[in-house]
Design an enzyme around this catalytic site. Structure first.
Site, PDB file in Angstrom:
ATOM      1  N   HIS A 176     -20.511 107.002  20.587  1.00 60.28           N
ATOM      2  CA  HIS A 176     -19.912 106.275  19.460  1.00 60.28           C
ATOM      3  C   HIS A 176     -20.811 106.353  18.221  1.00 60.28           C
ATOM      4  CE1 HIS A 176     -17.518 103.398  17.345  1.00 60.28           C
ATOM      5  NE2 HIS A 176     -18.397 102.427  17.432  1.00 60.28           N
ATOM      6  N   GLY A 198     -21.562 104.743   0.995  1.00 58.07           N
ATOM      7  CA  GLY A 198     -21.544 105.606  -0.174  1.00 58.07           C
ATOM      8  C   GLY A 198     -20.590 105.120  -1.249  1.00 58.07           C
ATOM      9  N   ARG A 250     -23.401  96.453  24.078  1.00 52.22           N
ATOM     10  CA  ARG A 250     -22.748  97.715  24.414  1.00 52.22           C
ATOM     11  C   ARG A 250     -23.529  98.564  25.408  1.00 52.22           C
ATOM     12  NH1 ARG A 250     -20.345  99.349  18.429  1.00 52.22           N
ATOM     13  NH2 ARG A 250     -18.788  97.678  18.396  1.00 52.22           N
ATOM     14  N   HIS A 255     -20.387 103.625  23.663  1.00 51.14           N
ATOM     15  CA  HIS A 255     -19.522 102.439  23.546  1.00 51.14           C
ATOM     16  C   HIS A 255     -18.772 102.240  24.853  1.00 51.14           C
ATOM     17  CE1 HIS A 255     -16.607  99.591  22.058  1.00 51.14           C
ATOM     18  NE2 HIS A 255     -17.138  99.618  20.845  1.00 51.14           N
ATOM     19  N   GLY A 260     -21.028 111.152   0.149  1.00 52.54           N
ATOM     20  CA  GLY A 260     -20.365 110.294   1.127  1.00 52.54           C
ATOM     21  C   GLY A 260     -19.617 109.185   0.416  1.00 52.54           C
ATOM     22  N   GLY A 273     -17.778 106.658   2.261  1.00 60.48           N
ATOM     23  CA  GLY A 273     -17.431 105.576   3.171  1.00 60.48           C
ATOM     24  C   GLY A 273     -17.908 104.240   2.618  1.00 60.48           C
ATOM     25  N   LEU A 274     -18.083 103.264   3.496  1.00 59.88           N
ATOM     26  CA  LEU A 274     -18.460 101.932   3.012  1.00 59.88           C
ATOM     27  C   LEU A 274     -19.807 101.951   2.297  1.00 59.88           C
ATOM     28  CD1 LEU A 274     -17.262  99.524   5.843  1.00 59.88           C
ATOM     29  CD2 LEU A 274     -16.141 100.134   3.700  1.00 59.88           C
ATOM     30  N   GLU A 288     -25.106 104.505   8.295  1.00 60.28           N
ATOM     31  CA  GLU A 288     -25.400 105.090   9.608  1.00 60.28           C
ATOM     32  C   GLU A 288     -26.319 106.301   9.508  1.00 60.28           C
ATOM     33  OE1 GLU A 288     -23.074 106.714  13.645  1.00 60.28           O
ATOM     34  OE2 GLU A 288     -21.929 106.239  11.836  1.00 60.28           O
TER      35      GLU A 288
END
Length: 638
Positions: A402, A45, A331, A266, A40, A42-43, A426
């Site tokens: 979401h 990983g 939410r 969401h 991963g 993303g932010l 996540e």
């Protein structure tokens, strides 16, 4: 399955400091001897890969996108929380901790949440130093805005593209390490198995998505940062490629999966417009700073143009029901309130599945240019998709799947129940409880990747002999390769008549109708009958085009959907057992005047599911949750 959270001793304000001092360290000269795989980019990983490479470890990062810059973190819009109290409005580390525990409906581990709040103040400095162009006030200081579930302004942002800008910062850090030869980046590659030897994660098996080649890679530790499982519902705000395969393959190898029923709906998404849609579009929660949510008071007004409905005939229902938080209610609460209005026959737009998000008053107050400054790219996106100008008419929004708060169970070290297998962002379950407050996902991903895993991974590797790198020709790897190829062959050999997407749409319909915003014993029982039936049909009648050992997106989708079937069944089972309402999990049998009713006596715990073999029901274990610093109380935003 042993669930030891390994929470440090001492007062909550000192736990992380105590832990960092107690953790074992790896000598800088020895770090280069350890190989670490990050899955991963993303932010979570990407930050982990860059940070660990900077520290000197030999790091390889795998992602299925064509570039790390296309990780789904790029889609985050509204901002990132941090308790820096720039507004001098009463914020503090403790208040962020309190808001997050309360926002998660008291279903998160206190020690993890407090660490997240502590680390948050460093994240902003780190990102700003890397050139992330956060919005600034006239005097040059960083700007803040509010998000749901908080009465202070603690959200840092870059217009409506915060995730993209943060990810570019992470990517620049990764690029530095790639250039230095310390980080190997492997893109267009999908993880298909975790290799476990003697109870320890020792590597991965992947498939090259361009050539179809299957290969094995060994490491001293494996880190999963592969995102959430919202696409089990087919229609969600997630990118189409987002999937649960990495987590499910780890689960089948012995990693506990915690709280799968905690899925976030969401409230601020563009409503469904037709059967042809393959995903939904998020409108940032930040819009609720200035937009007011309403529906007509009278059912006969729903077909009228909004300009023809007088103020006294508008029901600003969030402001009416939750005056202390108003349009910035959390939410889960805002989503259920929107559904309630639509179920009452006062929804607007096609099918009555929408509510208004109106900027008329903000434009009158601050001027169109100011609103354009704050939200311009979001307004442009809305107009491109709907053909309506939100500066002139209200946006129409409706809840959609979401974020997912459930995920692989991890202890305080972010390690799963498989030693040597860590999970960040996540993909794990740890920090948000039953409901994520807005702007907390980016905070958790960067906290895990930049500031936490570097300590906890070092503590693990200090107990591993650097010479003990398992050979990819060992029995553990060859067995895993055999399993992976057999599973792919099984999919290729079905040779049925139905497309993968047709099965996925049908699964999504079952999930939304029976395991969606409102769940009941009846609907969940029905889902647990229908999901296995559909899965059996899938394995008998799916058609996978092409060949196994070549570029084959049909095979990719089929493998991911097969995992979604197993995840969906576990999600519904978890929701059925949890006889309470909390956060994003709402059981219609457990409510008081429409609000969620928790059962702390019987369910104040994380539910952790253990794989017990193909065709068997998974075993349920619990990690009790204790609240020593935030008193257990009924959540109220009134």
């Amino acid at each position: 399955m042993k669930l030891d959270a390994r929470t440090p001793s001492g007062p909550i304000e000192q736990k992380w400091s105590n832990a960092k001092f107690d953790y074992k360290l790896v000598n800088p000269a020895n770090k280069r001897k350890y190989k670490v795989i990050v899955v991963g980019s993303g932010l979570a990983g990407g930050a982990a890969a860059a940070t660990l490479a900077e520290l000197g470890y030999d790091v390889a990062c795998f992602c299925f996108q064509d570039s790390p810059r296309r990780a789904h973190s790029i889609a985050a819009q509204g901002g990132i929380n941090a308790a820096k109290n720039y507004q001098n409005d009463g914020d503090s580390v403790y208040r962020l901790f309190y808001d997050t525990v309360k926002g998660g409906d008291f279903r998160a581990r206190e020690a993890n949440v407090h660490r997240l709040a502590e680390v948050s103040v460093d994240i902003i400095d780190q990102c700003a130093a890397m050139g992330v162009p956060f919005a600034r006030e006239y005097g040059g200081t960083l700007a803040n805005r509010s998000f749901g579930g908080a009465q202070v302004s603690r959200t840092f942002y870059a217009r409506g593209q915060t995730g993209q800008q943060l990810l570019l910062g992470v990517y620049s850090a990764m690029s530095r390490q790639i250039g230095a030869g310390k980080l190997t980046m492997v893109s267009r590659t999908e993880l298909l198995d975790i290799v476990v030897e003697n109870g320890r994660a020792v590597g991965i098996v992947v498939r090259d998505l361009v050539t179809g080649a299957i290969s094995a890679h060994a490491a001293h530790a494996v880190i999963l940062a592969t995102g959430g499982y919202g696409n089990a519902y087919f229609l969600s705000t997630n990118a189409k490629g987002s999937n649960v395969t990495a987590s499910l393959r780890a689960w089948r190898k012995g990693a506990g999966f915690a709280n799968p029923c905690y899925t976030q709906i969401h409230p601020t998404c563009i409503p469904v417009s037709g059967d042809y849609q393959s995903k939904l579009t998020l409108m940032s929660e930040s819009l609720r700073n200035d937009g007011r949510v309403w529906v007509p008071k009278k059912k006969e007004d729903i077909a009228k143009h909004p300009d023809q409905i007088a103020d006294e005939d508008r029901d600003y229902y969030l402001e009416r029901k939750y005056p202390s938080f108003g349009n910035l209610s959390p939410r889960d609460i805002a989503s259920r309130a929107a559904k309630e209005q639509c179920d009452d026959g006062r929804g607007v737009g096609p099918g009555g599945r929408g509510v208004y998000l109106d900027f008329r008053d903000a434009i009158k107050r601050d001027g169109e240019n100011k609103i354009r400054e704050k939200y311009g790219n979001l307004f442009e996106m809305y107009e491109r998709i709907t053909g309506e100008n939100p500066y002139r008419v209200p946006m129409r929004i409706y809840p959609a799947v979401h974020y997912t708060m459930g995920g692989l169970w991890v202890d305080y070290h972010l390690q799963t129940t498989i030693p040597g297998l860590f999970c960040l962002g996540e993909a794990n379950f740890s920090d948000h409880g039953a409901n994520r407050l807005g702007a907390s996902a980016l905070m958790q991903g960067l906290a895990d990747g930049y500031f936490i895993i570097s300590y906890t991974l070092g503590n693990y590797l200090a107990g591993v002999n650097a010479k003990d790198l398992t050979s990819t020709s060992s029995a553990a790897f060859t067995d895993s390769l055999t399993e992976v190829k057999a599973r792919l062959d099984k999919l290729m050999n079905v040779r049925g008549k139905r497309s993968v997407d047709s099965f996925h749409k049908e699964l999504g319909h079952i999930m939304w109708e029976d395991v969606g915003m409102a769940r009941s014993k009846e609907s969940l029982t029905r889902a647990l009958t229908r999901i296995p039936e559909l899965r059996d049909q899938f394995w008998k009648d799916v058609t996978v085009l092409g060949e196994r050992d070549s570029f084959n997106q049909s095979l990719e989708k089929a493998g991911r959907l097969a995992d979604f079937f197993d995840l969906a069944e576990m999600l519904a089972r978890d929701a059925l057992v949890r006889e309470e309402s909390c956060g994003g999990h709402f059981r219609v049998e457990h409510q008081v005047e429409g609000e969620a009713k928790r059962d702390d006596e019987n369910f104040c715990h994380a539910a952790v599911w253990e794989y017990t073999g193909a065709g068997n029901e998974p075993a349920r274990h619990v990690e009790p949750l204790t609240f020593e610093n935030v008193k257990l109380a009924t959540r109220s935003y009134k």
